[in-house]
Scaffold this motif. Structure first.
Motif, PDB file in Angstrom:
ATOM      1  N   SER A 151       0.820  -1.296   0.053  1.00 44.64           N
ATOM      2  CA  SER A 151      -0.019  -0.144  -0.197  1.00 44.64           C
ATOM      3  C   SER A 151       0.744   1.106   0.116  1.00 44.64           C
ATOM      4  O   SER A 151       0.527   2.436  -0.259  1.00 44.64           O
ATOM      5  N   ARG A 152       2.040   1.240   0.287  1.00 45.51           N
ATOM      6  CA  ARG A 152       2.836   2.215   0.332  1.00 45.51           C
ATOM      7  C   ARG A 152       3.888   2.562  -0.840  1.00 45.51           C
ATOM      8  O   ARG A 152       4.215   3.672  -0.953  1.00 45.51           O
ATOM      9  N   VAL A 153       4.120   1.401  -1.462  1.00 41.39           N
ATOM     10  CA  VAL A 153       5.055   1.569  -2.579  1.00 41.39           C
ATOM     11  C   VAL A 153       4.340   0.965  -3.762  1.00 41.39           C
ATOM     12  O   VAL A 153       4.733  -0.262  -4.436  1.00 41.39           O
ATOM     13  N   PRO A 154       2.842   1.457  -4.291  1.00 41.93           N
ATOM     14  CA  PRO A 154       2.117   0.811  -5.171  1.00 41.93           C
ATOM     15  C   PRO A 154       2.673   0.720  -6.606  1.00 41.93           C
ATOM     16  O   PRO A 154       2.248  -0.163  -7.305  1.00 41.93           O
ATOM     17  N   HIS A 155       3.750   1.569  -6.929  1.00 38.55           N
ATOM     18  CA  HIS A 155       4.191   1.566  -8.366  1.00 38.55           C
ATOM     19  C   HIS A 155       5.166   0.464  -8.763  1.00 38.55           C
ATOM     20  O   HIS A 155       5.485   0.249  -9.682  1.00 38.55           O
ATOM     21  N   LEU A 156       5.517  -0.345  -7.453  1.00 37.23           N
ATOM     22  CA  LEU A 156       6.640  -1.465  -7.584  1.00 37.23           C
ATOM     23  C   LEU A 156       5.747  -2.838  -8.085  1.00 37.23           C
ATOM     24  O   LEU A 156       4.612  -2.894  -7.453  1.00 37.23           O
ATOM     25  N   PRO A 157       6.165  -3.536  -9.148  1.00 41.99           N
ATOM     26  CA  PRO A 157       5.564  -4.838  -9.020  1.00 41.99           C
ATOM     27  C   PRO A 157       5.713  -5.671  -8.123  1.00 41.99           C
ATOM     28  O   PRO A 157       6.527  -5.638  -7.372  1.00 41.99           O
ATOM     29  N   LEU A 201      14.545   1.880   1.951  1.00 43.03           N
ATOM     30  CA  LEU A 201      13.255   2.054   1.728  1.00 43.03           C
ATOM     31  C   LEU A 201      13.028   3.576   0.930  1.00 43.03           C
ATOM     32  O   LEU A 201      11.952   3.720   0.087  1.00 43.03           O
ATOM     33  N   SER A 202      14.059   4.412   1.448  1.00 37.89           N
ATOM     34  CA  SER A 202      13.557   5.653   0.725  1.00 37.89           C
ATOM     35  C   SER A 202      13.917   5.714  -0.691  1.00 37.89           C
ATOM     36  O   SER A 202      13.301   6.151  -1.632  1.00 37.89           O
ATOM     37  N   VAL A 203      15.078   4.797  -1.025  1.00 40.06           N
ATOM     38  CA  VAL A 203      15.463   4.644  -2.371  1.00 40.06           C
ATOM     39  C   VAL A 203      14.381   3.892  -3.158  1.00 40.06           C
ATOM     40  O   VAL A 203      14.166   4.177  -4.432  1.00 40.06           O
ATOM     41  N   VAL A 204      13.933   2.820  -2.573  1.00 42.97           N
ATOM     42  CA  VAL A 204      13.221   1.758  -3.131  1.00 42.97           C
ATOM     43  C   VAL A 204      11.779   2.533  -3.391  1.00 42.97           C
ATOM     44  O   VAL A 204      11.106   2.463  -4.692  1.00 42.97           O
ATOM     45  N   SER A 205      11.402   3.556  -2.684  1.00 42.06           N
ATOM     46  CA  SER A 205      10.109   4.087  -2.751  1.00 42.06           C
ATOM     47  C   SER A 205      10.123   5.116  -3.933  1.00 42.06           C
ATOM     48  O   SER A 205       9.090   5.658  -4.582  1.00 42.06           O
ATOM     49  N   THR A 206      11.302   5.752  -4.303  1.00 42.35           N
ATOM     50  CA  THR A 206      11.230   6.966  -5.307  1.00 42.35           C
ATOM     51  C   THR A 206      11.697   6.008  -6.475  1.00 42.35           C
ATOM     52  O   THR A 206      11.807   6.944  -7.631  1.00 42.35           O
TER      53      THR A 206
END
Length: 228
Positions: A151-157, A201-206
């Motif tokens: 729910s927080r990083v919805p753009h990732l497959p 997680l900052s890198v992953v989310s952006t």
């Protein structure tokens, strides 16, 4: 978890008095393991510390390995009760950093409730049964982290998110283990663990999600059941 071989308890306490006796034995075991080391600890010393007879201890546990496994399961139950409760109550209110802080604070609370437990578990996980239990625990945590990240990083497959969740859990587990076995630097290691997770997680989310995965070996079912 499934008990096998030497780690299978003799019987499960059903009466309140028996449950209290088992809890006393487990609390005493943490003290004895922490003071003497797992290798030098004996069931006799644990029984003396718990103020019960050795025969009473053997009613529930065939050996000290079974006692250690019971300690591990008790910790698992306590941790998952906290984590599931926190996930249910969250409803998207906590930021990623607040979740990281809450996670480490929960571990600190459990460590205060059972002083020495993390150190005991970190030094004693050597048998195949304990390794399987450890892998199963990490997989269960990763499933919950995956639900949180979805729910927080919805753009990732979905496949990438599974790997991210597994990496978060494995990195945290390794650093908590390091902190548990390095008392002099434990607080510093914990501080760095928080920083590592925040940065990752900052890198992953952006960053944009990878389509089809990246280079390197294939990771099979990182959040699945216990590895063999």
């Amino acid at each position: 978890m499934t008990h096998t071989g030497a780690i299978q308890p003799r019987r499960t306490p059903r009466q309140i008095r028996s449950q209290r006796r088992v809890a006393r034995i487990l609390d005493a075991a943490i003290h004895v393991f922490a003071q003497r080391g797992y290798g030098a600890a004996t069931t006799t010393a644990i029984a003396e510390q718990a103020d019960v007879s050795v025969g009473s201890l053997y009613q529930f546990f065939p050996n000290k390995e079974a006692i250690l496994y019971a300690l591990s399961e008790r910790f698992d139950a306590s941790f998952f009760a906290w984590l599931d409760g926190a996930l249910t109550a969250d409803e998207g209110r906590r930021s990623t950093e607040e979740w990281i802080n809450a996670f480490f604070e929960a571990l600190a609370v459990m460590d205060r409730q059972h002083p020495g437990l993390f150190r005991v578990l970190a030094h004693a996980y050597t048998s195949p049964e304990f390794v399987r239990a450890e892998r199963h625990f990490n997989a269960q945590v990763a499933r919950r982290v995956l639900a949180l990240l979805t729910s927080r990083v919805p753009h990732l497959p979905a496949g990438q998110l599974e790997v991210v969740a597994a990496v978060c859990v494995e990195v945290t587990h390794a650093l908590v283990h390091l902190a548990s076995t390095s008392e002099d630097t434990a607080s510093d290691v914990t501080f760095e663990a928080r920083r590592v997770l925040r940065a990752y997680l900052s890198v992953v989310s952006t960053e944009p999600g990878r389509q089809g995965g990246g280079a390197g070996p294939t990771v099979h079912n990182p959040t699945g059941g216990p590895s063999s």
